[in-house]
Design an enzyme around this catalytic site. Sequence first.
Site, PDB file in Angstrom:
ATOM      1  N   GLU A 172     -19.989  26.835  10.856  1.00 43.76           N
ATOM      2  CA  GLU A 172     -20.950  25.456  10.930  1.00 43.76           C
ATOM      3  C   GLU A 172     -21.405  25.484  12.183  1.00 43.76           C
ATOM      4  O   GLU A 172     -21.214  24.237  12.901  1.00 43.76           O
ATOM      5  CB  GLU A 172     -20.296  24.300  10.445  1.00 43.76           C
ATOM      6  CG  GLU A 172     -19.648  24.454   9.005  1.00 43.76           C
ATOM      7  CD  GLU A 172     -19.498  22.865   8.393  1.00 43.76           C
ATOM      8  OE1 GLU A 172     -19.293  21.979   9.069  1.00 43.76           O
ATOM      9  OE2 GLU A 172     -18.969  22.975   6.921  1.00 43.76           O
ATOM     10  N   GLU A 304     -16.391  27.365   1.872  1.00 44.55           N
ATOM     11  CA  GLU A 304     -15.880  26.195   1.804  1.00 44.55           C
ATOM     12  C   GLU A 304     -16.770  25.453   0.774  1.00 44.55           C
ATOM     13  O   GLU A 304     -17.948  25.261   0.827  1.00 44.55           O
ATOM     14  CB  GLU A 304     -16.099  25.192   3.303  1.00 44.55           C
ATOM     15  CG  GLU A 304     -15.512  25.743   4.465  1.00 44.55           C
ATOM     16  CD  GLU A 304     -15.357  24.913   5.537  1.00 44.55           C
ATOM     17  OE1 GLU A 304     -15.719  23.576   5.432  1.00 44.55           O
ATOM     18  OE2 GLU A 304     -15.406  25.481   6.892  1.00 44.55           O
TER      19      GLU A 304
HETATM   20  O1  AHR Z   1     -12.920  21.228   5.515  1.00 44.42           O
HETATM   21  C1  AHR Z   1     -13.087  20.336   6.518  1.00 44.42           C
HETATM   22  C2  AHR Z   1     -14.236  20.779   7.424  1.00 44.42           C
HETATM   23  O2  AHR Z   1     -15.322  20.560   6.663  1.00 44.42           O
HETATM   24  C3  AHR Z   1     -14.558  21.916   8.111  1.00 44.42           C
HETATM   25  O3  AHR Z   1     -13.469  21.935   9.318  1.00 44.42           O
HETATM   26  C4  AHR Z   1     -15.701  22.022   8.495  1.00 44.42           C
HETATM   27  O4  AHR Z   1     -15.971  23.419   8.334  1.00 44.42           O
HETATM   28  C5  AHR Z   1     -16.570  21.253   7.375  1.00 44.42           C
HETATM   29  O5  AHR Z   1     -17.382  20.709   7.598  1.00 44.42           O
END
Ligand code: AHR
Length: 494
Positions: A172, A304
């Site tokens: 991210e 994710e």
């Molecule tokens: O999964 C929680 C958070 O969500 C992670 O650390 C990040 O990559 C995303 O914003």
Amino acid sequence: MKLYINENQRMGVIAPEIYGHFSEHLGRCIYEGLYVGEESDIPNVKGMRSDVVEALKKIDIPVLRWPGGCFADEYHWKDGIGPKDQRKKMVNTHWGGTTEDNSFGTHEYFELCSQLGCKTYVCGNVGSGTVQEMSEWVEYMTFDGVSPMADLRKQNGHEQAWKLDYFGVGNENWGCGGNMTPDHYAHLYRRYQTYVRNYHKDRPVFKICGGADAADYEWTDTVLHECFRKPAPESAHGFMDGLSVHYYVGAEKGAHKGSATDFGEEEWNATLKRALGMEELIRRHGAIMDQYDPDKKIGMIIDEWGCWHDVEVGTNPGFLYQQNTMRDAVVAGLTLNIFNKHCDRVKMACIAQIVNVLQSVVLTEGSRMLLTPTYHVFHMYRHHQGAELLESYLEQEGQGEAVVQESISVDRDGIVTVTLCNHSLHEAQNMELLFVQKKPAAVSGSIVRGAMNAHNTFDEPETVAEEAFTEFEVGDRGVSFVIPPCSVMMFRIG
Ligand code: AHR
């Protein structure tokens, strides 16, 4: 409703890694959830808690991403090696400001993956780390000969290099990983990835470029424009093997995401609508990827995804601990069906996160553990891993919105797996599965069902469970049955 299955039309292999998981140094995911240390009263093997490891093995977890998430771009791997009492302590600024004692580091991660029997996916630090630090980590993990980092690893008790399957170059980086513009990240990516060396030509590390937040298509286009290189003829790889996308869903009412358990139909509908939006995200990011990479050599890596609700009342807001209901189960079921159907491009997906954080498959409380409704979906769907997607078509009755959604695969033994979700809260559907020629011989089914808010607690851990489903009739060319509302189903048809 008729579901036509063309058993003669195979659409590609469903990468097992679509069923991957994510573990971050966040709240009680690593510490307590996965790792309790060798001195703990909780039964463990080399510090990994045995109940959780055994539960995870039953869903055949194919790959585990670590150490973050936002934590990855603050993590300095050298703090997490060597004698534990000498490891540096740090503040976990993203997640609750807790003290991270680094007792779980590189050696412990590879030990955990070896106990789970899964592939390894390490995410490196671009946001606050140097090229040298990243390059040395890869050398430490993967080089077998004589070198400063390989020697250090041996000194720390691990003679042989580990097998590093995937490496993420930052996380991210448009946000917590450095607030970069796509151009800036793209330039850094080109440089950092150069030093992710392949010390084993026969098992190269799969390099993952940090991708977009949900529908940020400009990010995808820019990084591909700057970083996509056709693999040189003498090597199988260009600058990247995969490009990530992150996507979370929830009811999102005003400033709140909404309670994980205390919600009504409106929140159900809002969450399901967002979850179904995964289809469009894959299509649109995929269309951009097709422009650069029409042969689909680069994998879309959705590393994710999942439901993000408000934390449980009274828990640390920085720990992201939430319960898990039938709503989460249906979101998991329909999202995995979408991934299966896009297996030509989606090569990995990691639900966030494996234990005690966001949409977990396992929750723990001290020495107690429970399996969430989402766990049971992963258990039913495990048969799709490595199987071949079959062409299917669902013929809806009437003009209304489709409430049933499916994916179908056939494994090496010729057994067909059908997974279905009914996301209507009120209506059951008469279903008829119809093959082109196949005459079903042995048929078995299972189901996860319940009221939309149904969930498991430490006192009542079996409220939602996978049950055998036997109320079906087998015909000459198919199977008929009724799919209940708010349910996820699986059939194995031999
Ligand atoms: O999964 C929680 C958070 O969500 C992670 O650390 C990040 O990559 C995303 O914003």
